[in-house]
Scaffold this motif. Structure first.
Motif, PDB file in Angstrom:
ATOM      1  N   LEU A  81      14.205 -22.327 -19.237  1.00 17.19           N
ATOM      2  CA  LEU A  81      14.604 -21.005 -19.697  1.00 17.19           C
ATOM      3  C   LEU A  81      15.946 -20.656 -19.086  1.00 17.19           C
ATOM      4  CD1 LEU A  81      11.279 -18.990 -19.436  1.00 17.19           C
ATOM      5  CD2 LEU A  81      12.367 -19.907 -21.482  1.00 17.19           C
ATOM      6  N   GLY A  82      16.826 -20.075 -19.876  1.00 19.99           N
ATOM      7  CA  GLY A  82      18.140 -19.678 -19.370  1.00 19.99           C
ATOM      8  C   GLY A  82      18.031 -18.542 -18.376  1.00 19.99           C
ATOM      9  N   GLY A  83      19.082 -18.371 -17.630  1.00 24.10           N
ATOM     10  CA  GLY A  83      19.160 -17.289 -16.660  1.00 24.10           C
ATOM     11  C   GLY A  83      20.614 -16.942 -16.420  1.00 24.10           C
ATOM     12  N   PRO A  84      20.883 -16.020 -15.516  1.00 23.67           N
ATOM     13  CA  PRO A  84      22.267 -15.583 -15.304  1.00 23.67           C
ATOM     14  C   PRO A  84      23.222 -16.709 -14.918  1.00 23.67           C
ATOM     15  CG  PRO A  84      20.726 -14.134 -14.168  1.00 23.67           C
ATOM     16  CD  PRO A  84      19.930 -15.286 -14.700  1.00 23.67           C
ATOM     17  N   GLY A  85      22.777 -17.654 -14.119  1.00 23.79           N
ATOM     18  CA  GLY A  85      23.659 -18.746 -13.692  1.00 23.79           C
ATOM     19  C   GLY A  85      23.691 -19.929 -14.641  1.00 23.79           C
ATOM     20  N   ASN A  86      22.792 -19.943 -15.618  1.00 24.81           N
ATOM     21  CA  ASN A  86      22.688 -21.063 -16.551  1.00 24.81           C
ATOM     22  C   ASN A  86      22.081 -20.540 -17.860  1.00 24.81           C
ATOM     23  OD1 ASN A  86      22.449 -23.546 -17.782  1.00 24.81           O
ATOM     24  ND2 ASN A  86      20.935 -24.364 -16.365  1.00 24.81           N
ATOM     25  N   PRO A  87      22.887 -19.828 -18.663  1.00 24.32           N
ATOM     26  CA  PRO A  87      22.359 -19.134 -19.839  1.00 24.32           C
ATOM     27  C   PRO A  87      21.612 -20.017 -20.841  1.00 24.32           C
ATOM     28  CG  PRO A  87      24.594 -18.410 -19.386  1.00 24.32           C
ATOM     29  CD  PRO A  87      24.305 -19.573 -18.468  1.00 24.32           C
ATOM     30  N   ASP A  88      22.070 -21.244 -21.068  1.00 25.28           N
ATOM     31  CA  ASP A  88      21.384 -22.079 -22.068  1.00 25.28           C
ATOM     32  C   ASP A  88      20.192 -22.833 -21.491  1.00 25.28           C
ATOM     33  OD1 ASP A  88      22.504 -24.198 -20.658  1.00 25.28           O
ATOM     34  OD2 ASP A  88      23.842 -24.819 -22.271  1.00 25.28           O
ATOM     35  N   GLY A  89      20.034 -22.804 -20.172  1.00 23.15           N
ATOM     36  CA  GLY A  89      18.882 -23.422 -19.531  1.00 23.15           C
ATOM     37  C   GLY A  89      18.937 -24.928 -19.414  1.00 23.15           C
ATOM     38  N   LEU A  90      20.002 -25.577 -19.896  1.00 19.30           N
ATOM     39  CA  LEU A  90      20.099 -27.031 -19.785  1.00 19.30           C
ATOM     40  C   LEU A  90      20.442 -27.417 -18.350  1.00 19.30           C
ATOM     41  CD1 LEU A  90      22.000 -28.001 -23.053  1.00 19.30           C
ATOM     42  CD2 LEU A  90      19.549 -28.244 -22.558  1.00 19.30           C
TER      43      LEU A  90
END
Length: 161
Positions: A81-90
């Motif tokens: 799941l994406g988050g503030p530091g890694n929006p696309d979650g990859l």
């Protein structure tokens, strides 16, 4: 010039051999053959052939025996799941960075890991994790990795198939 190339399914047995060397170095003994080698080889063969790769490896062949590998770096791609530091979650995960003892101190692991990181970059993966042994930490720090505040934890669930 060091020739780094992307691994193919034909490299699976050699990747497993190098994994055994890595495990032996980490635990001060050769790993027992409990069928893990065959399972690992089958997994590698399947995942290296996948049209949408979620596992990729880069290797350097032994100069005197091109059918054998001198070093490798393997990585996976996870979609979290994406988050503030890694929006696309990859997220990339580097593991199985190993060098045959007869070919150490030549920069092969660095070249393999650098190629893997370039592959991540080319595929839009901006977050890459790994776990480092103390002797390997200087290599990873020189490539830009830094310690995180998140300690790793693990659970082994018993009674699973």
């Amino acid at each position: 010039m060091i020739n780094v190339r992307r691994a193919t399914a034909a490299d699976a047995a050699e990747l497993v051999r190098l994994r055994g060397i890595l495990i032996a170095a980490m635990h001060d003994h050769l790993p027992a053959d409990g069928g893990w080698q065959q399972q690992a080889q089958m997994t590698l063969e399947k995942r290296l052939l996948a049209p949408e790769p979620t596992l990729v490896a880069f290797v350097v062949a032994q100069p005197d025996a091109p059918s054998r590998l001198a070093a490798c770096a393997v990585g996976t791609v996870e979609e979290r799941l994406g988050g503030p530091g890694n929006p696309d979650g990859l997220t990339g995960y580097v593991f199985n960075v190993a060098t045959d003892p007869a070919h150490r101190r030549r920069g092969y692991s660095r070249w393999c890991t650098t190629a893997l990181l370039a592959w991540y970059r080319d595929h839009g993966i901006a977050t890459v994790d790994l776990r480092a042994t103390p002797p390997a930490e200087p290599l990873y720090r020189s490539l830009g990795f830094e310690r995180t505040a998140d300690p790793a934890m693990r659970l082994h669930i018993t009674g699973t198939a």
